[in-house]
Design a protein around this motif. Sequence first.
Motif, PDB file in Angstrom:
ATOM      1  N   MET A   1      68.405  86.058  33.982  1.00 41.02           N
ATOM      2  CA  MET A   1      67.003  86.409  34.199  1.00 41.02           C
ATOM      3  C   MET A   1      66.259  86.459  32.873  1.00 41.02           C
ATOM      4  O   MET A   1      65.080  86.106  32.794  1.00 41.02           O
ATOM      5  CB  MET A   1      66.901  87.749  34.935  1.00 41.02           C
TER       6      MET A   1
ATOM      7  N   LYS B   1      65.546  93.278  39.152  1.00 41.48           N
ATOM      8  CA  LYS B   1      67.007  93.375  39.204  1.00 41.48           C
ATOM      9  C   LYS B   1      67.448  94.656  39.900  1.00 41.48           C
ATOM     10  O   LYS B   1      68.540  94.712  40.496  1.00 41.48           O
ATOM     11  CB  LYS B   1      67.582  93.309  37.781  1.00 41.48           C
TER      12      LYS B   1
ATOM     13  N   ALA C   1      61.887  91.382  34.724  1.00 39.41           N
ATOM     14  CA  ALA C   1      63.241  91.045  35.166  1.00 39.41           C
ATOM     15  C   ALA C   1      64.033  92.306  35.501  1.00 39.41           C
ATOM     16  O   ALA C   1      64.727  92.374  36.526  1.00 39.41           O
ATOM     17  CB  ALA C   1      63.957  90.239  34.092  1.00 39.41           C
TER      18      ALA C   1
ATOM     19  N   ALA D   1      65.910  85.682  43.104  1.00 38.75           N
ATOM     20  CA  ALA D   1      66.089  85.794  41.644  1.00 38.75           C
ATOM     21  C   ALA D   1      66.794  87.094  41.262  1.00 38.75           C
ATOM     22  O   ALA D   1      67.527  87.139  40.264  1.00 38.75           O
ATOM     23  CB  ALA D   1      64.734  85.713  40.949  1.00 38.75           C
ATOM     24  N   SER D   2      66.602  88.153  42.051  1.00 38.01           N
ATOM     25  CA  SER D   2      67.192  89.453  41.715  1.00 38.01           C
ATOM     26  C   SER D   2      68.712  89.463  41.849  1.00 38.01           C
ATOM     27  O   SER D   2      69.368  90.408  41.402  1.00 38.01           O
ATOM     28  CB  SER D   2      66.582  90.551  42.596  1.00 38.01           C
TER      29      SER D   2
ATOM     30  N   THR E   1      62.666  84.979  31.385  1.00 35.74           N
ATOM     31  CA  THR E   1      61.626  85.770  30.716  1.00 35.74           C
ATOM     32  C   THR E   1      61.354  85.255  29.304  1.00 35.74           C
ATOM     33  O   THR E   1      60.253  85.440  28.784  1.00 35.74           O
ATOM     34  CB  THR E   1      61.985  87.269  30.675  1.00 35.74           C
TER      35      THR E   1
END
Length: 296
Positions: free
Chosen positions: A27, A85, A81, A19-20, A31
């Motif tokens: 992202m 990230k 997020a 996901a990063s 959220t």
Amino acid sequence: MKLLVYLCSYLGYALLWVASFLPLSMMYLITDVLFIILYYGIHYRRKVVDMNLKNAFPEKSEEERKRIARKYYRHLCDTFAEFYKLWHISEKEIKKRCVMVNMDVPHHYFEQGRSVIAFSGHYGNWEMMYSYKLWEPGIELIPIYKPIHNKVFDRMTCRIRSRFGATPLAKADTLRVMIRNQQEGKIAMTGFIGDQTPNRHSLNFWTEFLNQDTPVMEGTEKIARKLNQAVVFVNLRKVKRGYYHAEFYDLSSNPRELEPGELTRMHTRMLEHFIRENPEYWLWSHRRWKHKRPVG
């Protein structure tokens, strides 16, 4: 059972790693959904948040406090997020998203060959500070942290926090390492989060914070006085979604000249000032006032 926990931990690790790689704009779509689930669905710590806001702002109406709570949950979800990230964000992008302001405050001490203790709170997105070393090369950045019980996520968190050159340091090793660094002449900025709740055996210092009688940890002040390191405050001000200014403020060039407790009061008052400006950016879901001052 232990094997199942490890399997779930590594699965979570893998999902977050993947996901990063997503752009923050994508992202944030996740959220947005997470906010709806936490706030309207499972009511994650809603009672704690509502009670904290009511006690901190008795002068505000119920509707005003609900508005703050909704903004807080949105911000809380965004910080998840933004933290993950950091695993793959570029140096160019992090420099755009976290701008250092008033860097001459700590730089003044570095030029004198002095190390600096940096106070901050769970405000804005404190995790963004781990990019500071990109702006001030040659200065060791040492964020103090409390290890996570889950070893998989503890290693993951340290890996993310150290990506731009910071050296995370477990809380239990703080004094020993800081003394060693000072003896070896290393110049560093050691970061402390100053709004955590002391344990039951350390309820020695109390002050008013957000309209409530509040215990505050004294350890950082004691270290500052022992080593006589300069002390600054860092405010992670949110400019807009995903963008922050790390603002530096001078607190004390000589902590030993202050009365005992004064430095703790200073950083607590400064944090309160910024919280009152934009309350939705503080960590309201933390049970900050679970202890009561002993009577007598």
